[in-house]
Design a protein around this motif. Structure first.
Motif, PDB file in Angstrom:
ATOM      1  N   ILE A 178       1.380  -1.125   0.457  1.00  0.00           N
ATOM      2  CA  ILE A 178      -0.214   0.209   0.032  1.00  0.00           C
ATOM      3  C   ILE A 178       0.924   1.574   0.340  1.00  0.00           C
ATOM      4  O   ILE A 178       2.455   1.515   0.721  1.00  0.00           O
ATOM      5  N   ALA A 179       0.202   1.946  -1.108  1.00  0.00           N
ATOM      6  CA  ALA A 179       1.365   3.415  -1.027  1.00  0.00           C
ATOM      7  C   ALA A 179       0.353   4.829   0.519  1.00  0.00           C
ATOM      8  O   ALA A 179      -0.323   5.130   0.173  1.00  0.00           O
ATOM      9  N   ILE A 180       1.981   5.428   0.569  1.00  0.00           N
ATOM     10  CA  ILE A 180       0.936   6.371   1.722  1.00  0.00           C
ATOM     11  C   ILE A 180       1.424   6.962   1.523  1.00  0.00           C
ATOM     12  O   ILE A 180       2.316   7.314   2.905  1.00  0.00           O
ATOM     13  N   PRO A 181       1.584   7.888   0.887  1.00  0.00           N
ATOM     14  CA  PRO A 181       2.000   9.253   0.747  1.00  0.00           C
ATOM     15  C   PRO A 181       1.910  10.247   1.404  1.00  0.00           C
ATOM     16  O   PRO A 181       0.888  10.178   2.248  1.00  0.00           O
ATOM     17  N   ASN A 182       2.901  11.022   2.208  1.00  0.00           N
ATOM     18  CA  ASN A 182       2.225  12.664   3.091  1.00  0.00           C
ATOM     19  C   ASN A 182       1.013  12.960   3.123  1.00  0.00           C
ATOM     20  O   ASN A 182       1.262  12.709   1.596  1.00  0.00           O
ATOM     21  N   PHE A 183       0.515  13.311   3.299  1.00  0.00           N
ATOM     22  CA  PHE A 183      -0.946  13.828   2.891  1.00  0.00           C
ATOM     23  C   PHE A 183      -0.830  15.354   3.118  1.00  0.00           C
ATOM     24  O   PHE A 183       0.423  16.167   3.618  1.00  0.00           O
ATOM     25  N   ALA A 184      -1.177  15.889   1.638  1.00  0.00           N
ATOM     26  CA  ALA A 184      -0.632  17.336   1.813  1.00  0.00           C
ATOM     27  C   ALA A 184      -1.250  18.022   2.762  1.00  0.00           C
ATOM     28  O   ALA A 184      -2.290  17.970   3.549  1.00  0.00           O
ATOM     29  N   GLY A 185      -0.631  19.367   3.126  1.00  0.00           N
ATOM     30  CA  GLY A 185      -0.744  20.011   4.046  1.00  0.00           C
ATOM     31  C   GLY A 185       0.405  20.155   5.193  1.00  0.00           C
ATOM     32  O   GLY A 185      -0.169  19.887   6.678  1.00  0.00           O
ATOM     33  N   GLY A 243      -4.544  11.952   1.130  1.00  0.00           N
ATOM     34  CA  GLY A 243      -4.682  12.615   1.863  1.00  0.00           C
ATOM     35  C   GLY A 243      -4.561  13.820   1.645  1.00  0.00           C
ATOM     36  O   GLY A 243      -3.556  14.110   1.618  1.00  0.00           O
ATOM     37  N   LYS A 244      -5.179  15.677   2.061  1.00  0.00           N
ATOM     38  CA  LYS A 244      -4.477  16.824   3.046  1.00  0.00           C
ATOM     39  C   LYS A 244      -5.359  16.779   4.553  1.00  0.00           C
ATOM     40  O   LYS A 244      -6.546  16.491   5.196  1.00  0.00           O
ATOM     41  N   VAL A 245      -4.787  17.748   4.532  1.00  0.00           N
ATOM     42  CA  VAL A 245      -4.878  18.237   5.713  1.00  0.00           C
ATOM     43  C   VAL A 245      -5.520  19.777   5.585  1.00  0.00           C
ATOM     44  O   VAL A 245      -4.507  20.548   4.912  1.00  0.00           O
ATOM     45  N   VAL A 246      -6.352  20.819   6.372  1.00  0.00           N
ATOM     46  CA  VAL A 246      -6.761  22.115   5.581  1.00  0.00           C
ATOM     47  C   VAL A 246      -6.959  22.732   6.849  1.00  0.00           C
ATOM     48  O   VAL A 246      -8.242  22.344   7.748  1.00  0.00           O
ATOM     49  N   PRO A 247      -6.383  24.305   7.930  1.00  0.00           N
ATOM     50  CA  PRO A 247      -6.449  24.560   9.101  1.00  0.00           C
ATOM     51  C   PRO A 247      -7.726  25.626   8.334  1.00  0.00           C
ATOM     52  O   PRO A 247      -7.773  25.794   7.432  1.00  0.00           O
ATOM     53  N   GLN A 248      -8.833  25.308   9.840  1.00  0.00           N
ATOM     54  CA  GLN A 248     -10.006  25.531   9.518  1.00  0.00           C
ATOM     55  C   GLN A 248      -9.926  26.256  11.060  1.00  0.00           C
ATOM     56  O   GLN A 248     -10.785  25.977  11.987  1.00  0.00           O
ATOM     57  N   GLY A 249     -10.041  27.702  11.069  1.00  0.00           N
ATOM     58  CA  GLY A 249      -9.767  28.547  12.541  1.00  0.00           C
ATOM     59  C   GLY A 249      -8.894  28.518  13.009  1.00  0.00           C
ATOM     60  O   GLY A 249      -7.599  27.674  12.980  1.00  0.00           O
ATOM     61  N   GLY A 250      -9.645  27.625  14.351  1.00  0.00           N
ATOM     62  CA  GLY A 250      -8.432  26.332  15.000  1.00  0.00           C
ATOM     63  C   GLY A 250      -9.002  25.322  15.253  1.00  0.00           C
ATOM     64  O   GLY A 250      -8.072  24.443  15.900  1.00  0.00           O
ATOM     65  N   LYS A 251      -9.518  25.141  14.131  1.00  0.00           N
ATOM     66  CA  LYS A 251      -9.333  23.652  14.120  1.00  0.00           C
ATOM     67  C   LYS A 251      -8.554  23.283  12.676  1.00  0.00           C
ATOM     68  O   LYS A 251      -8.035  23.277  12.064  1.00  0.00           O
ATOM     69  N   MET A 304     -11.992   3.021  -2.755  1.00  0.00           N
ATOM     70  CA  MET A 304     -12.965   2.333  -2.015  1.00  0.00           C
ATOM     71  C   MET A 304     -13.319   2.867  -0.669  1.00  0.00           C
ATOM     72  O   MET A 304     -14.827   2.686  -0.554  1.00  0.00           O
ATOM     73  N   THR A 305     -12.889   4.104  -0.517  1.00  0.00           N
ATOM     74  CA  THR A 305     -13.318   4.767   0.498  1.00  0.00           C
ATOM     75  C   THR A 305     -13.243   6.001   1.017  1.00  0.00           C
ATOM     76  O   THR A 305     -12.178   6.586   0.333  1.00  0.00           O
ATOM     77  N   GLY A 306     -13.632   6.685   1.498  1.00  0.00           N
ATOM     78  CA  GLY A 306     -13.377   8.765   1.333  1.00  0.00           C
ATOM     79  C   GLY A 306     -14.252   9.093   2.532  1.00  0.00           C
ATOM     80  O   GLY A 306     -15.348   8.767   2.790  1.00  0.00           O
ATOM     81  N   THR A 307     -13.900   9.397   3.675  1.00  0.00           N
ATOM     82  CA  THR A 307     -14.274  10.620   4.789  1.00  0.00           C
ATOM     83  C   THR A 307     -13.806  11.861   4.596  1.00  0.00           C
ATOM     84  O   THR A 307     -12.196  12.384   5.069  1.00  0.00           O
ATOM     85  N   ALA A 308     -14.401  12.788   5.551  1.00  0.00           N
ATOM     86  CA  ALA A 308     -13.947  14.229   5.211  1.00  0.00           C
ATOM     87  C   ALA A 308     -13.816  14.918   6.793  1.00  0.00           C
ATOM     88  O   ALA A 308     -15.429  14.518   7.034  1.00  0.00           O
ATOM     89  N   PHE A 309     -13.645  15.082   7.556  1.00  0.00           N
ATOM     90  CA  PHE A 309     -14.108  15.545   9.126  1.00  0.00           C
ATOM     91  C   PHE A 309     -13.421  16.791   9.680  1.00  0.00           C
ATOM     92  O   PHE A 309     -12.069  16.660   9.356  1.00  0.00           O
ATOM     93  N   THR A 310     -13.525  17.469  10.689  1.00  0.00           N
ATOM     94  CA  THR A 310     -13.326  18.726  10.946  1.00  0.00           C
ATOM     95  C   THR A 310     -12.738  18.506  12.024  1.00  0.00           C
ATOM     96  O   THR A 310     -13.932  18.116  13.781  1.00  0.00           O
TER      97      THR A 310
END
Lengths: 447, 161
Positions: free
Chosen positions: A55-62, A118-126, A142-148
């Motif tokens: 499995i390839a798990i590159p760094n998330f963008a961000g 994947g990616k991480v995006v700053p959102q206010g303090g979160k 196969m799947t995908g999820t987004a949460f803050t």
């Protein structure tokens, strides 16, 4: 089809946990979750196979956080023995390029069967966390999820993502968003200092729960809340206690005239079973945590100890020497009528019922060596997983697939360390702890 | 930790001294005389006194809790010693070697301590003077992983309160 429905309910439970954690599922929470992927069965790992999934798990963008998240996911999956993360040097795309569109043939060329983007995006303090799992042959998501979530919770987010990937690709539930409570040990063997300690299953967020002033043994998690039950020699009176991890509050459990020990919760968290020893006889008792009333479950002059409930709460497996040596017995949860299930050579001890119900793990002593093994609840299918001078005290990961235990090496300065092993007997791993450690107990999935 | 068996090493030393002293002087030393004539500095009715004049430990076979003749002899001496010091109470610690599982060994240690206690009671010692506690395999006397060490650790140890 059955497996697919299991996965669906799993997603539901995940969502509930994420909400309980105080994370907000973002709009459209699940990213374009597709139907069952036809190619998926090819990736399901049969028990005992050592064919780890590349499995390839590159760094998330961000930035740094994106790199850290990928590292935790990668370490979780690698440690399971079922995945083989491919080396970063072979990655054909940068995290940002990957966000635009995965170059599927290039990732296949790098030797991966699956890709995590994947990616991480700053959102206010979160922080907004987003990931997709791609099956590279079919080029399907196969799947995908987004949460803050609060940025401080990033390790838990990474474990939850790793659990999602593990679950999608193996068909088993994940177990990475969990903790281990155990007894931290230091000092000479005859004056050992023992402290309750707790950590994430990967060793992160380690902290001590007790000072070391009193001898403490055998902590076990409640399946329902932030409580553990354990044994302490506080005031020279060895008794079973409850300990609230959140508040630090402790209380002795029941007003018993003799030593109480070997506690374990019922699956619904409403009862604790334990042993009481008095006048040279040890029997098993159950105490109802709501009424504090207790019932005696065994009688007779034998040592009856180490009780553990079946996952449906109807039966208890325990250790008894009623036949002359330590063996495993099963009785109804109401007590009485114990039936022996262990018949192999040697002595059997510390039975623990798998949360999945299919196996009972135990410690076996034979020819001066100690092993961790499993057998089916009817006593058949015994399988020895480990062996050493002293392996003891199995505990199940909540998916019933992985077992942790402790291993003591011989001699005055012998070490005592935590290990994990797959239920197939493969993939034995040291679990890192700051000091020595014994009596591990795996938590349920974090609430 | 809180309890470290301070008596054990000192007790063996004192016992050795006492045997030498007993051979060369009076076989029946009085209470007061015992400490002066041997040069040992323990108080009458103390842990060291018990170790020197009765013996503080009885030993068991592997996974057994029945008293052996030597253990019975030691407990008979303890009963006589306790008769001399009616204010003294004992906690009998039950211990096990490391070749068993923790929880079972806690129960085994409790059995061993109660074997010793029951025998002392049968010899006329008031039950209220005798507490028990089991440490299972968690407070070994000898730290090796060999039969000699294990034999030392399968023990009922009488601690003067």
């Amino acid at each position: 089809m059955t497996r697919y429905f299991l996965r669906v309910s799993r997603e539901g439970r995940r969502a509930a946990r994420v909400l309980a954690l105080g994370l907000a599922l973002s709009l459209g929470g699940v990213l374009a979750l597709t139907g069952p992927v036809l190619a998926q069965n090819a990736l399901v790992i049969p028990d005992g196979s050592r064919q780890a999934i590349p499995i390839a798990i590159p760094n998330f963008a961000g930035g740094d956080l994106g790199r850290q998240i990928a590292e935790v996911i990668s370490a979780d999956l690698e440690r399971s023995g079922l995945f083989k993360p491919i080396p970063a040097g072979t990655f054909p795309q940068s995290p940002d390029q990957l966000q635009a569109q995965p170059a599927f043939p290039s990732w296949r060329g790098a030797g991966a069967d699956a890709l995590v983007a994947g990616k991480v995006v700053p959102q206010g303090g979160k922080t907004a966390f987003e990931f997709r799992l791609w099956e590279l042959n079919s080029e399907q998501q196969m799947t995908g999820t987004a949460f803050t979530a609060d940025t401080a919770n990033w390790r838990r987010v990474a474990h939850i993502i790793a659990d999602t990937i593990y679950s999608k690709m193996t068909g088993d539930d994940g177990y990475f968003d969990t903790r281990i409570v155990y007894v931290s040990e230091s000092g000479p063997k005859n004056r050992r200092v023992k402290r309750l300690a707790i950590m994430d299953q990967d060793g992160a967020n380690h902290r001590f729960l007790t000072s070391g002033k009193d001898l403490v043994l055998t902590p076990r998690f409640s399946p329902r809340d932030q409580t553990i039950t354990y044994m302490s020699y506080f005031n020279d009176k060895p008794r079973v206690y409850l300990f609230n991890i959140d508040t630090g509050q402790q209380e002795v459990l029941g007003d018993f005239p003799g030593m109480t020990f070997a506690p374990r919760f019922s699956p619904d968290g409403n009862r604790v079973v334990m042993s009481m020893a008095r006048d040279g006889n040890t029997d098993i008792y159950a105490i109802d945590l709501r009424t504090r009333k207790f019932n005696r479950l065994t009688s007779g002059p034998a040592i009856d100890t180490s009780p553990s409930f079946s996952p449906d709460g109807s039966q208890i497996v325990y250790n008894s020497d009623q036949g002359g040596s330590q063996q495993l017995y099963i009785m109804s949860a109401g007590g009485g009528g114990g039936k022996r299930i262990s018949f192999g050579d040697g002595r059997y001890a510390t039975p623990v019922w798998s949360p999945r119900g299919d196996y009972i793990a135990f410690t076996k002593m034979k020819g001066g060596r100690f092993s961790i093994g499993v057998m089916k609840p009817d006593g058949s299918g015994e399988r020895i997983l480990t062996e050493s001078f002293l392996d003891e005290a199995p505990t199940w990961a909540p998916n019933g697939r992985v077992i942790a235990f402790f291993r003591q090496s011989p001699g005055a300065s012998g070490s005592v360390k935590l290990y994990s092993v797959d239920v197939t007997g493969f993939n034995e791993r040291l679990m890192p702890t700051p000091l020595d450690g014994s009596d591990p107990a795996w938590s349920p999935l974090n609430p | 930790m809180r309890f470290t068996h301070p008596g054990y090493k000192i007790a063996s030393l004192v016992a050795a001294l006492f045997v030498v002293a007993a051979c060369s002087s009076t076989p029946e030393a009085t209470t007061g005389g015992a400490s002066t004539s041997t040069g040992a500095s323990y108080a009458p009715g103390s842990q060291e006194d018990l170790a020197a004049n009765a013996g503080d430990s009885v030993f068991f076979d592997f996974d057994q809790y029945n008293l052996k003749p030597e253990g019975q002899a030691t407990l008979q001496a303890q009963a006589a010693w306790l008769a001399k010091y009616p204010a003294v109470t004992l906690t009998i610690e039950g211990h096990a070697d490391e070749r068993g599982t923790r929880e079972y060994n806690l129960a085994l240690g409790e059995r061993r301590a109660n074997s010793a206690r029951a025998y002392l009671i049968s010899l006329g010692v008031d039950a209220n003077r005798l507490q028990v506690i089991s440490y299972g395999k968690d407070r070994p006397f000898a730290v090796g992983s060999d039969e000699t060490s294990w034999a030392q650790n399968r023990r009922g140890f009488s601690r003067v309160n």
